[in-house]
Each structure stands twice: as C-alpha cells, then as structure tokens.
Enzyme design. Structure first.
Site, PDB file in Angstrom:
ATOM      1  N   LYS A 117       0.732  -1.233   0.028  1.00 30.24           N
ATOM      2  CA  LYS A 117      -0.188  -0.012   0.008  1.00 30.24           C
ATOM      3  C   LYS A 117       0.893   1.170  -0.153  1.00 30.24           C
ATOM      4  CE  LYS A 117      -3.818  -2.367   1.928  1.00 30.24           C
ATOM      5  NZ  LYS A 117      -4.589  -2.308   3.215  1.00 30.24           N
ATOM      6  N   TYR A 163       3.646   3.495  -2.797  1.00 31.94           N
ATOM      7  CA  TYR A 163       4.513   3.756  -4.113  1.00 31.94           C
ATOM      8  C   TYR A 163       5.861   4.071  -3.909  1.00 31.94           C
ATOM      9  CZ  TYR A 163      -0.495   4.042  -5.670  1.00 31.94           C
ATOM     10  OH  TYR A 163      -2.007   3.700  -5.778  1.00 31.94           O
ATOM     11  N   ILE A 219       2.554   6.969   0.165  1.00 33.52           N
ATOM     12  CA  ILE A 219       1.454   6.181   0.814  1.00 33.52           C
ATOM     13  C   ILE A 219       0.184   5.930  -0.427  1.00 33.52           C
ATOM     14  CG2 ILE A 219       1.982   6.704   3.074  1.00 33.52           C
ATOM     15  CD1 ILE A 219      -0.495   8.162   3.609  1.00 33.52           C
ATOM     16  N   CYS A 220      -0.292   4.957  -0.306  1.00 35.45           N
ATOM     17  CA  CYS A 220      -1.131   4.792  -1.371  1.00 35.45           C
ATOM     18  C   CYS A 220      -2.835   5.341  -0.819  1.00 35.45           C
ATOM     19  CB  CYS A 220      -1.659   3.080  -1.340  1.00 35.45           C
ATOM     20  SG  CYS A 220      -2.983   2.826  -2.659  1.00 35.45           S
ATOM     21  N   LEU A 221      -3.129   6.238  -1.335  1.00 40.56           N
ATOM     22  CA  LEU A 221      -4.349   6.888  -1.087  1.00 40.56           C
ATOM     23  C   LEU A 221      -5.524   6.978  -2.316  1.00 40.56           C
ATOM     24  CD1 LEU A 221      -2.838  10.310   0.086  1.00 40.56           C
ATOM     25  CD2 LEU A 221      -3.717   8.597   1.291  1.00 40.56           C
TER      26      LEU A 221
END
Length: 195
Positions: free
Chosen positions: A140, A142, A147-149
């Site tokens: 989660k 990149y 952070i993956c949002l």
C-alpha cells in the site's frame, strides 16, 4: 459551496465515503470506513474558500494562510483530545513540507519521517504524503515512500476540491493509513521500535 451551506451540515456520506450535505448523508446507507470520531473531527475542520495553487501568486499566499489556520485548528483539536500524532512545517514557499508522524501500538510509539510537496495543480490534486523509511515494506505504498491514497482518499478529495486542504489530507489520508498499516508491519516484523 453557497453561503447557506454550513460546515456543520457537512458529513461523510455513509455509502460512498464522500463529504456531502447533511441531508444527502442521512439518506445514504452503508459504511464509509471512517469511525464516528473521525467523522466528528472532520466536520470541525474548516473548509477552504480560496481556490488557488502554487502558480497563483498572491492568491496562493492567501490560500496558504487558510492552510496554516486549518492546521493550527486541527492540531489544537488533536491536543484537546489527547490525540497528538504529527508535526509538520513548510519551507519558505509553502510548497515542501517536512515533519514527523507517529502511531502507538501495543503501548509503544513508532515514529516516522513525513514529507510531501504541494503539487502544481493543487488544490484540485491532493498532495502525495511520503514516509520514505517504509518504502518497499507494504504493497500500500508507491515508489519514494508515497502512501497509497488512490482507492479511498483520492476520490473523496476530488469530490471536495478545492475545499479540502493539508489538514484534510492528514486526517482522512495519513491517519487511516497509519492505523491500517503500522500494526500489520509491526506484527510481521517489518517495523521495529527504535531506541
């Protein structure tokens, strides 16, 4: 947003996780993934009236002033609720921000460096929040520790731009991410307590 709309009427819609008027939220069903405390907190965050980004000269300075005021308000609310969990500071231009965020798990405090830059297309595009030391430790995230949002937060931001700002990104993006990821990373041994 018209003058007749009030911040108190803004609620996180139950079905889609979007901020809508109170009537729409009451009509929606389902779960947003945000707990009642988060919803209550976000309702108290100021919404922005100035639609300006880094390329907008003096309007950007006015927007930046609103950003500072919202962050101060958010920090005050967190401290009042004994939920202080981040510090951030901008560079002179207000485009690059650095700081720390922390999460308590099993009575231990895990602290991480936090950094982000304001995108050129801000406020229509949310900032990419980075925790570089966790890069490669969770799917989660990149490249560069961003952070993956994309699944939950970016659509919420898109529906509420330009009224959302940095405080909203921290409250609705980073805080839930930390709550979901840090316990898992600790439990599998990818994050350990530093002395």
């Amino acid at each position: 947003m018209s003058a007749s709309d009030s911040k108190a009427d803004i609620e996180v819609a139950e079905s889609a996780g979007q901020v809508t008027s109170g009537d729409e939220a009451k009509a929606a069903e389902g779960d947003t993934g945000f707990d009642a405390g988060t919803k209550k907190l976000v309702q108290k965050l100021p919404l922005f009236s100035i639609n300006a980004g880094p390329r907008d000269g003096n309007e950007w300075k006015k927007r930046l002033k609103q950003e500072y005021q919202a962050l101060i308000r958010y920090i005050q609310m967190n401290k009042a609720n004994d939920n202080d969990w981040f510090i951030v500071k901008p560079d002179k231009t207000g485009l690059r921000w650095t700081g720390k965020c922390w999460y308590f798990y099993k009575q231990l405090k895990y602290t991480f460096d936090l950094e982000f830059e304001i995108p050129v297309t801000y406020p229509m595009t949310n900032p990419d929040l980075c925790i570089p030391e966790l890069e490669g430790k969770t799917p989660k995230m990149y490249r560069g520790g961003k952070i993956c949002l994309s699944i939950h937060f970016m659509p919420l931001w898109a529906r509420n731009a330009p009224r959302f700002g940095i405080a909203h990104a921290l409250a609705l993006g980073l805080a839930p991410w930390l709550a979901a990821e840090v316990p898992h990373l600790v439990d599998v041994g990818l994050v350990t307590k530093k002395d």
